[in-house]
Design a protein around this motif. Structure first.
Motif, PDB file in Angstrom:
ATOM      1  N   ARG A  97      -6.716  -0.796  -6.279  1.00  0.00           N
ATOM      2  CA  ARG A  97      -6.549   0.327  -7.217  1.00  0.00           C
ATOM      3  C   ARG A  97      -5.130   0.367  -7.766  1.00  0.00           C
ATOM      4  NH1 ARG A  97      -8.431   4.659  -2.943  1.00  0.00           N
ATOM      5  NH2 ARG A  97      -6.998   3.294  -1.829  1.00  0.00           N
ATOM      6  N   VAL A  98      -4.146   0.049  -6.925  1.00  0.00           N
ATOM      7  CA  VAL A  98      -2.749   0.026  -7.347  1.00  0.00           C
ATOM      8  C   VAL A  98      -2.495  -1.167  -8.255  1.00  0.00           C
ATOM      9  CG1 VAL A  98      -0.357  -0.178  -6.534  1.00  0.00           C
ATOM     10  CG2 VAL A  98      -1.980   1.286  -5.311  1.00  0.00           C
ATOM     11  N   GLN A  99      -3.105  -2.303  -7.936  1.00  0.00           N
ATOM     12  CA  GLN A  99      -2.935  -3.496  -8.770  1.00  0.00           C
ATOM     13  C   GLN A  99      -3.514  -3.275 -10.160  1.00  0.00           C
ATOM     14  OE1 GLN A  99      -4.664  -6.651  -6.439  1.00  0.00           O
ATOM     15  NE2 GLN A  99      -2.977  -6.640  -4.969  1.00  0.00           N
ATOM     16  N   GLU A 100      -4.628  -2.539 -10.257  1.00  0.00           N
ATOM     17  CA  GLU A 100      -5.237  -2.260 -11.553  1.00  0.00           C
ATOM     18  C   GLU A 100      -4.530  -1.132 -12.299  1.00  0.00           C
ATOM     19  OE1 GLU A 100      -9.347  -1.503 -10.700  1.00  0.00           O
ATOM     20  OE2 GLU A 100      -9.776  -3.622 -10.326  1.00  0.00           O
ATOM     21  N   ASN A 101      -3.953  -0.197 -11.563  1.00  0.00           N
ATOM     22  CA  ASN A 101      -3.279   0.949 -12.179  1.00  0.00           C
ATOM     23  C   ASN A 101      -2.065   1.317 -11.327  1.00  0.00           C
ATOM     24  OD1 ASN A 101      -2.448   3.315 -13.355  1.00  0.00           O
ATOM     25  ND2 ASN A 101      -4.350   4.428 -13.023  1.00  0.00           N
ATOM     26  N   PRO A 102      -0.864   0.829 -11.681  1.00  0.00           N
ATOM     27  CA  PRO A 102       0.335   1.092 -10.875  1.00  0.00           C
ATOM     28  C   PRO A 102       0.636   2.575 -10.653  1.00  0.00           C
ATOM     29  CG  PRO A 102       0.755  -0.637 -12.477  1.00  0.00           C
ATOM     30  CD  PRO A 102      -0.601  -0.066 -12.802  1.00  0.00           C
ATOM     31  N   TYR A 104      -1.277   4.666  -9.552  1.00  0.00           N
ATOM     32  CA  TYR A 104      -2.000   5.063  -8.347  1.00  0.00           C
ATOM     33  C   TYR A 104      -1.168   4.853  -7.086  1.00  0.00           C
ATOM     34  CZ  TYR A 104      -6.395   6.259  -6.043  1.00  0.00           C
ATOM     35  OH  TYR A 104      -7.369   6.901  -5.334  1.00  0.00           O
ATOM     36  N   LEU A 105      -0.047   4.144  -7.202  1.00  0.00           N
ATOM     37  CA  LEU A 105       0.809   3.853  -6.054  1.00  0.00           C
ATOM     38  C   LEU A 105       1.234   5.113  -5.320  1.00  0.00           C
ATOM     39  CD1 LEU A 105       2.499   1.912  -4.303  1.00  0.00           C
ATOM     40  CD2 LEU A 105       4.313   2.114  -6.014  1.00  0.00           C
ATOM     41  N   SER A 106       1.662   6.136  -6.037  1.00  0.00           N
ATOM     42  CA  SER A 106       2.142   7.346  -5.365  1.00  0.00           C
ATOM     43  C   SER A 106       1.016   8.045  -4.601  1.00  0.00           C
ATOM     44  CB  SER A 106       2.799   8.302  -6.356  1.00  0.00           C
ATOM     45  OG  SER A 106       1.862   8.794  -7.282  1.00  0.00           O
ATOM     46  N   VAL A 107      -0.215   7.974  -5.105  1.00  0.00           N
ATOM     47  CA  VAL A 107      -1.344   8.604  -4.410  1.00  0.00           C
ATOM     48  C   VAL A 107      -1.580   7.908  -3.070  1.00  0.00           C
ATOM     49  CG1 VAL A 107      -3.845   8.993  -4.501  1.00  0.00           C
ATOM     50  CG2 VAL A 107      -2.439   9.401  -6.530  1.00  0.00           C
ATOM     51  N   VAL A 108      -1.621   6.577  -3.077  1.00  0.00           N
ATOM     52  CA  VAL A 108      -1.851   5.826  -1.846  1.00  0.00           C
ATOM     53  C   VAL A 108      -0.684   6.009  -0.876  1.00  0.00           C
ATOM     54  CG1 VAL A 108      -2.268   3.532  -0.878  1.00  0.00           C
ATOM     55  CG2 VAL A 108      -3.309   4.161  -3.061  1.00  0.00           C
ATOM     56  N   LEU A 109       0.535   5.967  -1.395  1.00  0.00           N
ATOM     57  CA  LEU A 109       1.720   6.117  -0.559  1.00  0.00           C
ATOM     58  C   LEU A 109       1.771   7.499   0.094  1.00  0.00           C
ATOM     59  CD1 LEU A 109       4.349   4.917   0.470  1.00  0.00           C
ATOM     60  CD2 LEU A 109       5.424   5.565  -1.671  1.00  0.00           C
ATOM     61  N   LEU A 110       1.519   8.547  -0.670  1.00  0.00           N
ATOM     62  CA  LEU A 110       1.531   9.895  -0.101  1.00  0.00           C
ATOM     63  C   LEU A 110       0.420  10.062   0.931  1.00  0.00           C
ATOM     64  CD1 LEU A 110       2.328  11.992  -3.291  1.00  0.00           C
ATOM     65  CD2 LEU A 110       3.809  11.675  -1.294  1.00  0.00           C
TER      66      LEU A 110
END
Length: 177
Positions: A97-102, A104-110
């Motif tokens: 999901r992060v690779q397709e839409n950077p 989204y990184l903060s959502v996964v990280l949080l």
């Protein structure tokens, strides 16, 4: 344990299959040796390695401006965020999901660093992605403050008197600067 590199002509392990890659990959001729995945499970950060007389604070309480509403309609506002590790910032980069839409990184990280939120039994990226935008913005700012040694200050110079001073870039509450 002796570490060996892959022999020329051997195929490296594919991403996401849990096998070690690169210089830590084991040689096919020595199957009894194993090298753990460098991004595999690891213990949570400990409150140690601080100067004598001080303890390292690793968890920080917060209160969301609006609150997360669960499926039952319960509002959860009070939570705890822990300090992020390098692993916390690296593992989400492998998420499709992060690779397709950077963004989204903060959502996964949080979802990795929030340890408690109200009475929820577990906090994960699915919880974070269903938060109100104002709560997500608050948590992103709080993450920056917590992981930048507790502050996000910058040195500036007054354009009138040319005296140096510091300003807080991220306010302590949503909307402050």
């Amino acid at each position: 344990m002796r570490r060996t590199t892959a022999r020329p002509g051997s195929l490296p392990a594919g991403p996401g299959d849990g096998a070690a890659q690169g210089p830590l990959a084991q040689s096919p001729a020595q199957p009894e040796q194993t090298v753990p995945d460098p991004l595999g499970p690891a213990p949570a950060p400990a409150a140690s390695a601080a100067p004598a007389g001080q303890t390292l604070r690793t968890e920080f309480p917060f209160e969301l401006p609006r609150g997360y509403v669960d499926d039952a309609g319960t509002v959860h506002r009070h939570g705890v965020m822990r300090l992020a590790t390098a692993r916390d910032e690296l593992i989400p980069l492998r998420d499709i999901r992060v690779q397709e839409n950077p963004a989204y990184l903060s959502v996964v990280l949080l979802g990795r660093v929030i340890t408690r939120l109200g009475t929820l039994p577990m906090v994960h990226d699915g919880v974070v992605e269903n938060m109100f935008a104002s709560d997500l913005a608050f948590l992103q700012d709080f993450y920056r403050q917590v992981n930048a040694e507790g502050h996000t200050r910058a040195g500036v110079t007054c354009p009138h008197c040319e005296q140096p001073f510091e300003v807080e870039l991220g306010g302590s509450r949503l909307g402050e600067s």
